[in-house]
Motif scaffolding. Sequence first.
Motif, PDB file in Angstrom:
ATOM      1  N   ASP A 116       4.220  30.733 -48.866  1.00 15.97           N
ATOM      2  CA  ASP A 116       3.660  31.762 -47.992  1.00 15.97           C
ATOM      3  C   ASP A 116       3.703  31.205 -46.571  1.00 15.97           C
ATOM      4  N   ALA A 117       4.499  31.822 -45.710  1.00 14.47           N
ATOM      5  CA  ALA A 117       4.686  31.318 -44.349  1.00 14.47           C
ATOM      6  C   ALA A 117       3.387  31.235 -43.558  1.00 14.47           C
ATOM      7  N   ARG A 118       2.375  31.990 -43.947  1.00 14.30           N
ATOM      8  CA  ARG A 118       1.104  31.950 -43.226  1.00 14.30           C
ATOM      9  C   ARG A 118       0.426  30.593 -43.339  1.00 14.30           C
ATOM     10  N   TRP A 119       0.808  29.808 -44.360  1.00 13.20           N
ATOM     11  CA  TRP A 119       0.185  28.500 -44.560  1.00 13.20           C
ATOM     12  C   TRP A 119       1.051  27.358 -44.031  1.00 13.20           C
ATOM     13  N   SER A 120       2.122  27.685 -43.327  1.00 12.60           N
ATOM     14  CA  SER A 120       2.914  26.676 -42.622  1.00 12.60           C
ATOM     15  C   SER A 120       2.480  26.728 -41.160  1.00 12.60           C
ATOM     16  N   LEU A 121       1.628  25.797 -40.767  1.00 11.95           N
ATOM     17  CA  LEU A 121       0.899  25.886 -39.502  1.00 11.95           C
ATOM     18  C   LEU A 121       1.374  24.846 -38.502  1.00 11.95           C
ATOM     19  N   GLU A 122       1.207  25.173 -37.238  1.00 10.34           N
ATOM     20  CA  GLU A 122       1.446  24.202 -36.178  1.00 10.34           C
ATOM     21  C   GLU A 122       0.161  23.420 -35.943  1.00 10.34           C
ATOM     22  N   GLY A 123       0.290  22.118 -35.902  1.00 12.53           N
ATOM     23  CA  GLY A 123      -0.884  21.287 -35.712  1.00 12.53           C
ATOM     24  C   GLY A 123      -0.678  20.251 -34.626  1.00 12.53           C
ATOM     25  N   THR A 124      -1.751  19.559 -34.292  1.00 10.91           N
ATOM     26  CA  THR A 124      -1.712  18.488 -33.292  1.00 10.91           C
ATOM     27  C   THR A 124      -2.405  17.259 -33.877  1.00 10.91           C
ATOM     28  N   PHE A 125      -1.739  16.120 -33.770  1.00  9.48           N
ATOM     29  CA  PHE A 125      -2.344  14.877 -34.239  1.00  9.48           C
ATOM     30  C   PHE A 125      -2.990  14.169 -33.065  1.00  9.48           C
ATOM     31  N   ARG A 126      -4.261  13.818 -33.241  1.00 13.51           N
ATOM     32  CA  ARG A 126      -5.015  13.113 -32.216  1.00 13.51           C
ATOM     33  C   ARG A 126      -5.352  11.712 -32.729  1.00 13.51           C
ATOM     34  N   PRO A 127      -4.580  10.716 -32.337  1.00 12.51           N
ATOM     35  CA  PRO A 127      -4.828   9.361 -32.852  1.00 12.51           C
ATOM     36  C   PRO A 127      -6.133   8.792 -32.316  1.00 12.51           C
ATOM     37  N   TYR A 128      -6.785   7.978 -33.125  1.00 14.51           N
ATOM     38  CA  TYR A 128      -7.967   7.265 -32.669  1.00 14.51           C
ATOM     39  C   TYR A 128      -7.543   6.107 -31.769  1.00 14.51           C
ATOM     40  N   ASP A 129      -8.451   5.690 -30.904  1.00 16.73           N
ATOM     41  CA  ASP A 129      -8.163   4.540 -30.049  1.00 16.73           C
ATOM     42  C   ASP A 129      -7.931   3.291 -30.889  1.00 16.73           C
ATOM     43  N   THR A 130      -8.708   3.153 -31.949  1.00 17.93           N
ATOM     44  CA  THR A 130      -8.536   2.055 -32.902  1.00 17.93           C
ATOM     45  C   THR A 130      -8.676   2.626 -34.309  1.00 17.93           C
ATOM     46  N   ALA A 131      -7.949   2.044 -35.233  1.00 15.63           N
ATOM     47  CA  ALA A 131      -8.007   2.524 -36.612  1.00 15.63           C
ATOM     48  C   ALA A 131      -9.422   2.366 -37.173  1.00 15.63           C
ATOM     49  N   ARG A 132      -9.780   3.270 -38.051  1.00 20.65           N
ATOM     50  CA  ARG A 132     -11.110   3.251 -38.664  1.00 20.65           C
ATOM     51  C   ARG A 132     -10.977   3.110 -40.177  1.00 20.65           C
ATOM     52  N   THR A 133     -12.019   2.576 -40.780  1.00 17.96           N
ATOM     53  CA  THR A 133     -12.095   2.514 -42.235  1.00 17.96           C
ATOM     54  C   THR A 133     -13.433   3.091 -42.672  1.00 17.96           C
ATOM     55  N   VAL A 134     -13.394   4.040 -43.588  1.00 18.93           N
ATOM     56  CA  VAL A 134     -14.628   4.615 -44.126  1.00 18.93           C
ATOM     57  C   VAL A 134     -14.676   4.321 -45.618  1.00 18.93           C
ATOM     58  N   ARG A 135     -15.875   4.176 -46.128  1.00 23.57           N
ATOM     59  CA  ARG A 135     -16.062   3.944 -47.564  1.00 23.57           C
ATOM     60  C   ARG A 135     -16.160   5.300 -48.256  1.00 23.57           C
ATOM     61  N   VAL A 136     -15.332   5.498 -49.272  1.00 24.50           N
ATOM     62  CA  VAL A 136     -15.362   6.756 -50.026  1.00 24.50           C
ATOM     63  C   VAL A 136     -15.345   6.454 -51.517  1.00 24.50           C
ATOM     64  N   ALA A 137     -15.920   7.358 -52.273  1.00 26.30           N
ATOM     65  CA  ALA A 137     -15.861   7.240 -53.727  1.00 26.30           C
ATOM     66  C   ALA A 137     -14.425   7.438 -54.197  1.00 26.30           C
ATOM     67  N   ASN A 138     -14.081   6.768 -55.286  1.00 31.19           N
ATOM     68  CA  ASN A 138     -12.766   6.915 -55.903  1.00 31.19           C
ATOM     69  C   ASN A 138     -12.905   7.555 -57.275  1.00 31.19           C
ATOM     70  N   ALA A 139     -11.796   8.013 -57.810  1.00 34.45           N
ATOM     71  CA  ALA A 139     -11.823   8.749 -59.079  1.00 34.45           C
ATOM     72  C   ALA A 139     -12.318   7.904 -60.249  1.00 34.45           C
ATOM     73  N   ASP A 140     -12.258   6.569 -60.130  1.00 29.60           N
ATOM     74  CA  ASP A 140     -12.738   5.710 -61.211  1.00 29.60           C
ATOM     75  C   ASP A 140     -14.216   5.367 -61.070  1.00 29.60           C
ATOM     76  N   GLY A 141     -14.891   5.999 -60.107  1.00 26.33           N
ATOM     77  CA  GLY A 141     -16.316   5.787 -59.945  1.00 26.33           C
ATOM     78  C   GLY A 141     -16.681   4.661 -58.999  1.00 26.33           C
ATOM     79  N   ARG A 142     -15.701   3.937 -58.480  1.00 28.06           N
ATOM     80  CA  ARG A 142     -15.979   2.856 -57.544  1.00 28.06           C
ATOM     81  C   ARG A 142     -15.774   3.338 -56.114  1.00 28.06           C
ATOM     82  N   GLU A 143     -16.383   2.647 -55.172  1.00 32.32           N
ATOM     83  CA  GLU A 143     -16.244   2.983 -53.752  1.00 32.32           C
ATOM     84  C   GLU A 143     -15.326   1.975 -53.091  1.00 32.32           C
ATOM     85  N   ARG A 144     -14.387   2.481 -52.282  1.00 33.41           N
ATOM     86  CA  ARG A 144     -13.438   1.610 -51.591  1.00 33.41           C
ATOM     87  C   ARG A 144     -13.203   2.117 -50.172  1.00 33.41           C
TER      88      ARG A 144
END
Length: 283
Positions: free
Chosen positions: A153-181
């Motif tokens: 569906d062409a309506r879901w092919s969108l134009e976007g803009t990438f805004r890079p962070y000044d420095t890379a970030r790491t966030v802790r998120v749950a994983n499918a095996d129940g552990r956080e990484r």
Amino acid sequence: MSTDAQQDSRDGRDGRDGRDGSGNQDFQDWQRWHEERIVAVAAPHGPLSLTGTHWLSDYPDGRIPAVPGQWRTERDEVVLTGAPEDGLTVDGKPLAGEAGLTADRGPIGSSRVARGERRLVLLSREGQWAVREFDPQSPARHDFRTIDATPYDARWSLEGTFRPYDTARTVRVANADGRERGLGLGGEIAFTVDGTEHTLQAAVEPDGSLWAVFADATSGNSSYRFRFLRPGAPDEDGRVKVDFNRALLPPCAFADHFICPFPPPGNTLTAAVAAGERNRIDA
């Protein structure tokens, strides 16, 4: 090919409404991509063949009940000890003794350790080692029929803009095996749906392409609980194509032993993304 895509082709839509149809090049490209995805998922060592992920920290003696040999960590590698009766091969040669191994990076079928047609793949995450077993005879691969996906569906092919962070970030998120990484993030993708701007935090791959883990209003209902989006590399002005027609099911949708990260905070869209892959369908 999913039943929906087959029905769409039979309907003979010609794409003149700008949405889909066999006469539309974008639709044909999507259909080819969709069919190739089904083939890749169902391949002998595709994600459906994963039958176990065994963390060595859970087996202090190095003996994994489901996997032959003895596996132990030593500095920055894993040492595998095998006997002829284990039936293991390393680099195509029978193992009788020890072999030093590092994490496998290439295709599953080219992993260094094998037992017949099975592949034993080394995985390293945050200093922890695991042995994964891929078996072409897995029940999941045997039962798989197709990937249910919404036709292009062409309506879901969108134009976007990438805004890079000044420095890379790491966030802790749950994983499918129940552990956080930790999940590394390099910036955010901004795009508009029905006049409303949305953003997704994304990782930047070594080749410059992007990877986002997201959920939306369809997640857990008409689609899997979360999905992946892999836009190409942004241009020099940050412009990037955000094509939800190619939203991917994560590997854990095909086998329970994957450790897929869940969406980071802020990556659950209020919009209902009625596009892309929805669910696995079994026979």
